[in-house]
Scaffold this motif. Structure first.
Motif, PDB file in Angstrom:
ATOM      1  N   GLN A  75      15.672  -1.699  12.012  1.00  0.00           N
ATOM      2  CA  GLN A  75      14.260  -2.022  12.234  1.00  0.00           C
ATOM      3  C   GLN A  75      13.489  -0.814  12.758  1.00  0.00           C
ATOM      4  OE1 GLN A  75      14.575  -5.340  14.914  1.00  0.00           O
ATOM      5  NE2 GLN A  75      14.961  -6.835  13.290  1.00  0.00           N
ATOM      6  N   ILE A  76      14.119  -0.021  13.601  1.00  0.00           N
ATOM      7  CA  ILE A  76      13.451   1.183  14.123  1.00  0.00           C
ATOM      8  C   ILE A  76      13.221   2.202  13.008  1.00  0.00           C
ATOM      9  CG2 ILE A  76      13.758   3.140  15.677  1.00  0.00           C
ATOM     10  CD1 ILE A  76      15.137   1.227  17.595  1.00  0.00           C
ATOM     11  N   TYR A  77      14.220   2.389  12.153  1.00  0.00           N
ATOM     12  CA  TYR A  77      14.048   3.325  11.034  1.00  0.00           C
ATOM     13  C   TYR A  77      12.942   2.858  10.088  1.00  0.00           C
ATOM     14  CZ  TYR A  77      18.368   5.610  12.475  1.00  0.00           C
ATOM     15  OH  TYR A  77      19.327   6.292  13.187  1.00  0.00           O
ATOM     16  N   LEU A  78      12.847   1.545   9.879  1.00  0.00           N
ATOM     17  CA  LEU A  78      11.792   1.019   9.006  1.00  0.00           C
ATOM     18  C   LEU A  78      10.412   1.278   9.601  1.00  0.00           C
ATOM     19  CD1 LEU A  78      10.926  -0.605   6.514  1.00  0.00           C
ATOM     20  CD2 LEU A  78      11.253  -2.698   7.861  1.00  0.00           C
ATOM     21  N   ILE A  79      10.255   1.036  10.907  1.00  0.00           N
ATOM     22  CA  ILE A  79       8.950   1.262  11.550  1.00  0.00           C
ATOM     23  C   ILE A  79       8.599   2.753  11.528  1.00  0.00           C
ATOM     24  CG2 ILE A  79       7.743   1.145  13.768  1.00  0.00           C
ATOM     25  CD1 ILE A  79       9.212  -1.452  14.325  1.00  0.00           C
TER      26      ILE A  79
ATOM     27  N   ASN B 170       0.849  -1.196   0.000  1.00  0.00           N
ATOM     28  CA  ASN B 170       0.000   0.000   0.000  1.00  0.00           C
ATOM     29  C   ASN B 170       0.882   1.243   0.000  1.00  0.00           C
ATOM     30  OD1 ASN B 170      -2.522  -1.529   0.300  1.00  0.00           O
ATOM     31  ND2 ASN B 170      -1.775  -1.960   2.365  1.00  0.00           N
ATOM     32  N   PRO B 171       1.518   1.563  -1.128  1.00  0.00           N
ATOM     33  CA  PRO B 171       2.430   2.719  -1.147  1.00  0.00           C
ATOM     34  C   PRO B 171       1.700   4.052  -1.027  1.00  0.00           C
ATOM     35  CG  PRO B 171       2.160   1.835  -3.354  1.00  0.00           C
ATOM     36  CD  PRO B 171       1.434   0.904  -2.447  1.00  0.00           C
ATOM     37  N   SER B 172       0.432   4.085  -1.355  1.00  0.00           N
ATOM     38  CA  SER B 172      -0.303   5.352  -1.301  1.00  0.00           C
ATOM     39  C   SER B 172      -0.623   5.728   0.143  1.00  0.00           C
ATOM     40  CB  SER B 172      -1.606   5.234  -2.112  1.00  0.00           C
ATOM     41  OG  SER B 172      -2.341   6.433  -2.011  1.00  0.00           O
ATOM     42  N   SER B 173      -0.392   6.970   0.471  1.00  0.00           N
ATOM     43  CA  SER B 173      -0.677   7.428   1.838  1.00  0.00           C
ATOM     44  C   SER B 173      -2.161   7.634   2.072  1.00  0.00           C
ATOM     45  CB  SER B 173       0.073   8.733   2.105  1.00  0.00           C
ATOM     46  OG  SER B 173      -0.341   9.723   1.161  1.00  0.00           O
TER      47      SER B 173
ATOM     48  N   ILE C  22       5.243   4.513   9.862  1.00  0.00           N
ATOM     49  CA  ILE C  22       4.323   5.386  10.597  1.00  0.00           C
ATOM     50  C   ILE C  22       4.126   6.712   9.852  1.00  0.00           C
ATOM     51  CG2 ILE C  22       4.009   6.657  12.746  1.00  0.00           C
ATOM     52  CD1 ILE C  22       5.581   4.426  14.113  1.00  0.00           C
ATOM     53  N   ASN C  23       5.201   7.214   9.317  1.00  0.00           N
ATOM     54  CA  ASN C  23       5.075   8.478   8.575  1.00  0.00           C
ATOM     55  C   ASN C  23       4.226   8.298   7.317  1.00  0.00           C
ATOM     56  OD1 ASN C  23       6.684   9.801  10.444  1.00  0.00           O
ATOM     57  ND2 ASN C  23       8.571   9.305   9.338  1.00  0.00           N
ATOM     58  N   LYS C  24       4.255   7.101   6.754  1.00  0.00           N
ATOM     59  CA  LYS C  24       3.483   6.858   5.532  1.00  0.00           C
ATOM     60  C   LYS C  24       2.013   6.605   5.845  1.00  0.00           C
ATOM     61  CE  LYS C  24       3.890   6.325   1.023  1.00  0.00           C
ATOM     62  NZ  LYS C  24       4.483   7.373   0.164  1.00  0.00           N
ATOM     63  N   HIS C  25       1.756   5.740   6.874  1.00  0.00           N
ATOM     64  CA  HIS C  25       0.380   5.392   7.266  1.00  0.00           C
ATOM     65  C   HIS C  25       0.162   5.923   8.679  1.00  0.00           C
ATOM     66  CE1 HIS C  25      -0.106   2.777   3.760  1.00  0.00           C
ATOM     67  NE2 HIS C  25       1.116   2.325   4.024  1.00  0.00           N
ATOM     68  N   ASN C  26      -0.449   7.087   8.737  1.00  0.00           N
ATOM     69  CA  ASN C  26      -0.615   7.787  10.006  1.00  0.00           C
ATOM     70  C   ASN C  26      -2.036   7.616  10.525  1.00  0.00           C
ATOM     71  OD1 ASN C  26      -0.067   9.403  12.186  1.00  0.00           O
ATOM     72  ND2 ASN C  26      -0.534  11.307  11.123  1.00  0.00           N
TER      73      ASN C  26
ATOM     74  N   TYR D  86      -4.519   9.404  13.474  1.00  0.00           N
ATOM     75  CA  TYR D  86      -4.540  10.681  14.191  1.00  0.00           C
ATOM     76  C   TYR D  86      -4.448  10.511  15.709  1.00  0.00           C
ATOM     77  CZ  TYR D  86      -9.471   9.868  15.328  1.00  0.00           C
ATOM     78  OH  TYR D  86     -10.654   9.362  15.802  1.00  0.00           O
ATOM     79  N   LEU D  87      -4.725   9.324  16.244  1.00  0.00           N
ATOM     80  CA  LEU D  87      -4.637   9.116  17.680  1.00  0.00           C
ATOM     81  C   LEU D  87      -3.505   8.150  18.073  1.00  0.00           C
ATOM     82  CD1 LEU D  87      -8.410   8.826  18.717  1.00  0.00           C
ATOM     83  CD2 LEU D  87      -6.868  10.758  19.058  1.00  0.00           C
ATOM     84  N   ILE D  88      -3.392   7.050  17.371  1.00  0.00           N
ATOM     85  CA  ILE D  88      -2.475   5.982  17.787  1.00  0.00           C
ATOM     86  C   ILE D  88      -1.050   6.279  17.339  1.00  0.00           C
ATOM     87  CG2 ILE D  88      -2.051   3.499  17.670  1.00  0.00           C
ATOM     88  CD1 ILE D  88      -5.008   3.104  17.145  1.00  0.00           C
ATOM     89  N   SER D  89      -0.871   6.953  16.199  1.00  0.00           N
ATOM     90  CA  SER D  89       0.486   7.186  15.695  1.00  0.00           C
ATOM     91  C   SER D  89       1.301   8.065  16.644  1.00  0.00           C
ATOM     92  CB  SER D  89       0.418   7.836  14.307  1.00  0.00           C
ATOM     93  OG  SER D  89      -0.170   6.951  13.380  1.00  0.00           O
ATOM     94  N   SER D  90       0.637   9.012  17.317  1.00  0.00           N
ATOM     95  CA  SER D  90       1.367   9.841  18.279  1.00  0.00           C
ATOM     96  C   SER D  90       1.897   9.005  19.451  1.00  0.00           C
ATOM     97  CB  SER D  90       0.448  10.955  18.789  1.00  0.00           C
ATOM     98  OG  SER D  90      -0.703  10.405  19.422  1.00  0.00           O
ATOM     99  N   GLU D  91       1.123   8.006  19.883  1.00  0.00           N
ATOM    100  CA  GLU D  91       1.592   7.111  20.950  1.00  0.00           C
ATOM    101  C   GLU D  91       2.763   6.256  20.474  1.00  0.00           C
ATOM    102  OE1 GLU D  91       0.582   7.073  24.041  1.00  0.00           O
ATOM    103  OE2 GLU D  91      -0.956   8.604  23.738  1.00  0.00           O
ATOM    104  N   ILE D  92       2.700   5.849  19.221  1.00  0.00           N
ATOM    105  CA  ILE D  92       3.805   5.053  18.678  1.00  0.00           C
ATOM    106  C   ILE D  92       5.079   5.887  18.603  1.00  0.00           C
ATOM    107  CG2 ILE D  92       4.611   3.810  16.640  1.00  0.00           C
ATOM    108  CD1 ILE D  92       1.703   3.048  16.086  1.00  0.00           C
ATOM    109  N   ARG D  93       4.964   7.161  18.184  1.00  0.00           N
ATOM    110  CA  ARG D  93       6.144   8.030  18.121  1.00  0.00           C
ATOM    111  C   ARG D  93       6.700   8.301  19.521  1.00  0.00           C
ATOM    112  NH1 ARG D  93       2.808  10.585  14.154  1.00  0.00           N
ATOM    113  NH2 ARG D  93       3.712  10.350  12.047  1.00  0.00           N
ATOM    114  N   ARG D  94       5.824   8.378  20.495  1.00  0.00           N
ATOM    115  CA  ARG D  94       6.288   8.582  21.871  1.00  0.00           C
ATOM    116  C   ARG D  94       7.113   7.384  22.350  1.00  0.00           C
ATOM    117  NH1 ARG D  94       1.720   9.477  23.976  1.00  0.00           N
ATOM    118  NH2 ARG D  94       1.743  11.719  23.741  1.00  0.00           N
ATOM    119  N   GLU D  95       6.728   6.188  21.939  1.00  0.00           N
ATOM    120  CA  GLU D  95       7.502   4.994  22.299  1.00  0.00           C
ATOM    121  C   GLU D  95       8.852   4.967  21.583  1.00  0.00           C
ATOM    122  OE1 GLU D  95       6.808   2.771  24.541  1.00  0.00           O
ATOM    123  OE2 GLU D  95       4.799   3.493  25.049  1.00  0.00           O
ATOM    124  N   LEU D  96       8.888   5.480  20.361  1.00  0.00           N
ATOM    125  CA  LEU D  96      10.124   5.445  19.579  1.00  0.00           C
ATOM    126  C   LEU D  96      11.052   6.611  19.871  1.00  0.00           C
ATOM    127  CD1 LEU D  96       8.820   4.383  16.042  1.00  0.00           C
ATOM    128  CD2 LEU D  96      10.065   2.972  17.680  1.00  0.00           C
ATOM    129  N   MET D  97      10.552   7.685  20.471  1.00  0.00           N
ATOM    130  CA  MET D  97      11.348   8.892  20.660  1.00  0.00           C
ATOM    131  C   MET D  97      12.627   8.650  21.470  1.00  0.00           C
ATOM    132  SD  MET D  97      11.554  12.017  19.752  1.00  0.00           S
ATOM    133  CE  MET D  97       9.877  12.266  19.132  1.00  0.00           C
TER     134      MET D  97
END
Length: 463
Positions: free
Chosen positions: A414-418, A384-387, A422-426, A428-439
């Motif tokens: 693996q972290i860069y791939l994830i 699914n390359p389309s955003s 996330i940047n491709k398939h965002n 509005y609620l869950i992606s921010s939590e995922i970025r907080r885990e990766l920060m």
């Protein structure tokens, strides 16, 4: 008060004491004794008459000497006969026996074997033993009391027996599989009575609610053509109560391979058809699935993975099976294999749900399994390359749970791939939590990268 010894009356003697003069006269004169009466055991000649002077008469003395000479002659005659019967080689042993006829005392440290050998070396009194008696005697008399088997020999013997048993079981399984394959092609023919019995069992199980199970069903797992006989009972018509009882019987009596075939051919189609028709799961099917996990490898290969592979598993079915998995303990190896297999399959909602259930168990997963799961999430960039394509919420929830449990075990690639996914398939609620885990991990990697760059520059200047 002083102690007073009680007075006791002395008993008077009934015999009157003789006078001193009578005692003196009695000691000087010898008293005559009564002669012994002649009875059945003796003769008149046995009685001895003793004179007043204490001597035996001459006639009786002659009789005594005559009787003694006869006894001596008899003993000499018996001794001569015994010497004639003995061998010349054994003649010299008599003196040693007479000299060694002494009772010996053995210490506690002396071996019991020496005592048994001394007993066994005694001469035979009654002659030679019968062959059967000699064999029994040899069996009862061990040759040595020393332990010849040690612990290593016993362990090796147990290992050898276990290997032989396993090889025999493998041969039986191969023979049963070959027989079932040839039988399915040629169509096995059963006795009409057997066919009639199992058809009647199927009719009974189609109405079963509670009570005793037919004995023919309990014997079914032990038969070679159990699959063909099982088809005669028409399992698709069984009630959930009958399915639970049958699952108990087959899960406890079949091996992993046979149980896998039962789960895939009978249990899974029955559960799915019931869910499609009634839109709910009876408690007996719930208990049957839980009993099926008794054979974990068979359950994963025969029930869980085929359910995910069909790609038409509804979320209701996946939630029911996932609740069973959540309440049951599964080994790490089996769970890791199941997660790796599901991660390589095409994506479906059931896959995310099952993976999330396994993630919540907090297993210590091997690196190969973690890599397969990361590739499962990263595959969305290719498919699914389309955003504009929105992935379901289950996918984002599964990724968040994975990062919360295993973020410290991921490599930088693996972290860069994830992060790219996330940047491709965002969401509005869950992606921010995922970025907080990766920060924190991203910041640590950036610092490590800067340090490596600084060290490289310092080495370049020094050169």
């Amino acid at each position: 008060m002083p102690f007073v010894k009680p007075f006791r009356k002395r008993r008077r003697s009934t015999n009157k004491a003789e006078s001193l003069g009578a005692q003196i006269i009695g000691d000087r004169i010898a008293r005559t004794k009564k002669k012994r009466k002649v009875g059945d055991e003796g003769t008149a000649d046995d009685a001895l008459d003793v004179t007043a002077d204490g001597y035996v008469p001459a006639d009786q003395s002659e009789k005594i000497f005559k009787y003694a000479r006869e006894l001596q002659d008899d003993e000499e005659k018996d001794a001569g006969d015994a010497e004639e019967d003995e061998d010349p080689a054994d003649a010299g042993e008599g003196d040693d026996d007479d000299e060694e006829d002494v009772e010996l005392e053995y210490s506690d440290t002396m071996s019991m074997k020496s005592q048994f050998t001394d007993l066994c070396s005694m001469p035979d009194i009654d002659g030679e033993l019968d062959p059967e008696d000699e064999r029994i005697l040899n069996d009862m008399m061990p040759t040595s009391f020393v332990q010849t088997r040690n612990l290593a020999d016993m362990i090796l013997e147990k290992i050898r027996e276990k290997e032989e048993k396993k090889a025999k079981q493998d041969r039986e399984d191969a023979r049963s599989e070959a027989g079932s394959e040839t039988g399915s092609r040629s169509g096995p023919k059963f006795d009409p009575k057997v066919t009639k019995v199992y058809k009647a069992v199927g009719t009974m199980l189609s109405k079963y609610r509670s009570g005793r199970i037919p004995k023919a069903l309990k014997l079914l797992p032990h038969m070679q053509d159990w699959e063909e006989l099982l088809l005669l009972t028409r399992p698709h018509n069984w009630t959930p109560h009958a399915m639970y009882q049958a699952t108990r019987i087959f899960a406890s009596n079949l091996n992993e391979r046979m149980a896998q075939r039962f789960y895939q051919a009978v249990l899974l189609p029955s559960v799915r058809s019931w869910m499609k028709e009634t839109k709910h799961m009876p408690p007996h099917y719930f208990m049957a699935i839980r009993k099926a996990i008794f054979k974990q490898k068979a359950f994963i290969r025969g029930f869980l993975l085929p359910l995910v592979e069909e790609q038409d598993c509804g979320l209701r079915e996946a939630m029911v099976v996932g609740s069973v998995l959540q309440k049951t303990s599964i080994k790490v190896v089996n769970a890791a294999v199941a997660m790796a297999k599901m991660a390589l399959m095409p994506y479906s909602g059931a896959t995310s749900l099952f993976l999330r259930v396994f993630f919540d168990k907090r297993y210590q997963l091997p690196l190969g399994c973690i890599d397969a799961i990361v590739q499962h999430f990263g595959s969305q960039l290719q498919h699914n390359p389309s955003s504009t394509y929105q992935l379901p919420v289950l996918w984002h929830q599964c990724l968040l749970t994975f990062l919360q449990r295993y973020k410290n075990e991921l490599t930088p690639d693996q972290i860069y791939l994830i992060n790219k996914v996330i940047n491709k398939h965002n969401h509005y609620l869950i992606s921010s939590e995922i970025r907080r885990e990766l920060m924190p991990i991203m910041q640590r990697l950036a610092k490590d990268k800067d340090k490596a760059a600084k060290t490289g520059k310092s080495k370049g200047k020094g050169n």
